[in-house]
Enzyme design. Structure first.
Site, short mmCIF file in Angstrom:
data_model
loop_
_atom_site.label_atom_id
_atom_site.label_comp_id
_atom_site.label_asym_id
_atom_site.label_seq_id
_atom_site.Cartn_x
_atom_site.Cartn_y
_atom_site.Cartn_z
CG ASP A 1 36.29 41.07 34.80
OD1 ASP A 1 35.35 41.61 35.43
OD2 ASP A 1 37.34 40.64 35.78
CG HIS B 1 42.65 36.94 39.16
ND1 HIS B 1 42.32 35.40 39.17
CD2 HIS B 1 41.45 37.43 39.31
CE1 HIS B 1 41.13 35.42 39.58
NE2 HIS B 1 40.71 36.50 39.49
CD GLU C 1 43.62 33.94 35.87
OE1 GLU C 1 44.12 34.29 37.11
OE2 GLU C 1 42.71 33.04 35.60
C1 GLP Z 1 36.72 36.96 39.33
C2 GLP Z 1 36.81 38.39 38.93
C3 GLP Z 1 37.62 39.42 39.78
C4 GLP Z 1 37.23 39.03 41.19
C5 GLP Z 1 37.74 37.63 41.67
C6 GLP Z 1 37.70 37.16 43.06
O1 GLP Z 1 37.83 36.36 38.83
N1 GLP Z 1 37.20 38.62 37.74
O2 GLP Z 1 37.54 40.67 39.60
O3 GLP Z 1 38.26 39.92 42.20
O4 GLP Z 1 36.84 36.76 41.02
O5 GLP Z 1 36.21 36.96 43.49
P1 GLP Z 1 35.51 36.72 44.79
O6 GLP Z 1 35.38 38.11 45.18
O7 GLP Z 1 34.33 36.25 44.65
O8 GLP Z 1 36.61 35.98 45.65
#
Ligand code: GLP
Length: 242
Positions: free
Chosen positions: A67, A138, A143
């Site tokens: 993404d 997500h 979402e």
């Molecule tokens: C963002 C990304 C996701 C990721 C999520 C969790 O939203 N698009 O791919 O899994 O953050 O992030 P973190 O690992 O910092 O909790």
């Protein structure tokens, strides 16, 4: 699903890196589906170490990222292209042309989504897709909603995601409100999926992913239907599992 419970973030990262390295060693020209967020950083650091020691090469690897934020240039320090350069690509021998991240600056988001889906399809989808988990379950930026989006698409980020990601920006107002993300169908076509989760704030999402009903209200719950999923969590992230 295979579930590994590791004692802490470092152990989780090391096991995740070992699984990614095993994929690269067994198929040097594999397609790696890569993820951003804070959770995979330790795994990327371990992969860089193994590359520096001469134990691993990404020379033939192709990569597709999940993404990108709409409106952020690749040089913006919160863009996911920048994240990948900074945390992995700049430190290993992957060929820049073999790395793919959706463009957040494309003038027509719909066209960019179609182009990106074609790129992933032309590569034959990911051999191994790495995923973090949002607190609301997500994956990528899929979402919670009333259906499982199939292909790469434009999404409006939920308030909970904007607030969770605000820690990386000056304020919540600076967090982009939209993103381009691989669809659930794009992700599910990966031959294998590796989920990493760390910390108590992911415990609810992990429990619902593993043992809750399969519902688009918890996008990651669809992974229960994939034949080859590995989840690696630290004790805090897995604390909601029996
Ligand atoms: C963002 C990304 C996701 C990721 C999520 C969790 O939203 N698009 O791919 O899994 O953050 O992030 P973190 O690992 O910092 O909790």
């Amino acid at each position: 699903m295979r579930i590994y419970c590791e004692k802490d973030y470092n152990a989780m990262s090391r096991r995740a890196a070992a699984i990614i390295a095993a994929q690269v060693v067994s198929k040097p020209d594999c397609v790696l589906g890569l993820a951003t967020g804070s959770t995979p950083i330790g795994a990327y650091q371990q992969l860089v170490k193994w590359y520096q020691q001469g134990d691993l090469s990404f020379a033939q690897v192709r990569s597709v990222n999940l993404d990108e934020y709409v409106g952020l240039a690749p040089t913006h320090d919160q863009s996911y292209r920048y994240f990948m350069q900074h945390n992995l690509f700049d430190h290993v021998d992957i060929v820049p042309e073999n790395t793919n991240v959706p463009s957040g600056l494309a003038p027509d988001a719909g066209l960019e989504c179609a182009r990106y889906e074609d790129v992933v399809k032309a590569l034959g989808y990911a051999d191994l897709q790495l995923l973090g988990l949002g607190r609301n379950g997500h994956i990528g930026f899929n979402e919670p909603c009333d259906h499982f989006p199939v292909a790469t698409h434009l999404v409006d980020l939920t308030q909970s995601t904007i607030e969770a990601n605000a820690r990386f920006f000056a304020s919540a107002d600076d967090v982009p409100k939209q993103a381009l993300t691989m669809g659930i169908g794009t992700i599910m076509r990966a031959r294998s999926i590796l989920v990493v989760a760390s910390g108590a704030d992911k415990a609810d999402a992990v429990a619902k992913t593993v043992a809750g009903p399969v519902t688009p209200e918890v996008p990651a719950s669809i992974l229960q239907l994939h034949p080859n999923v590995t989840i690696i969590g630290d004790e805090a992230a897995l604390s909601g599992l029996k």
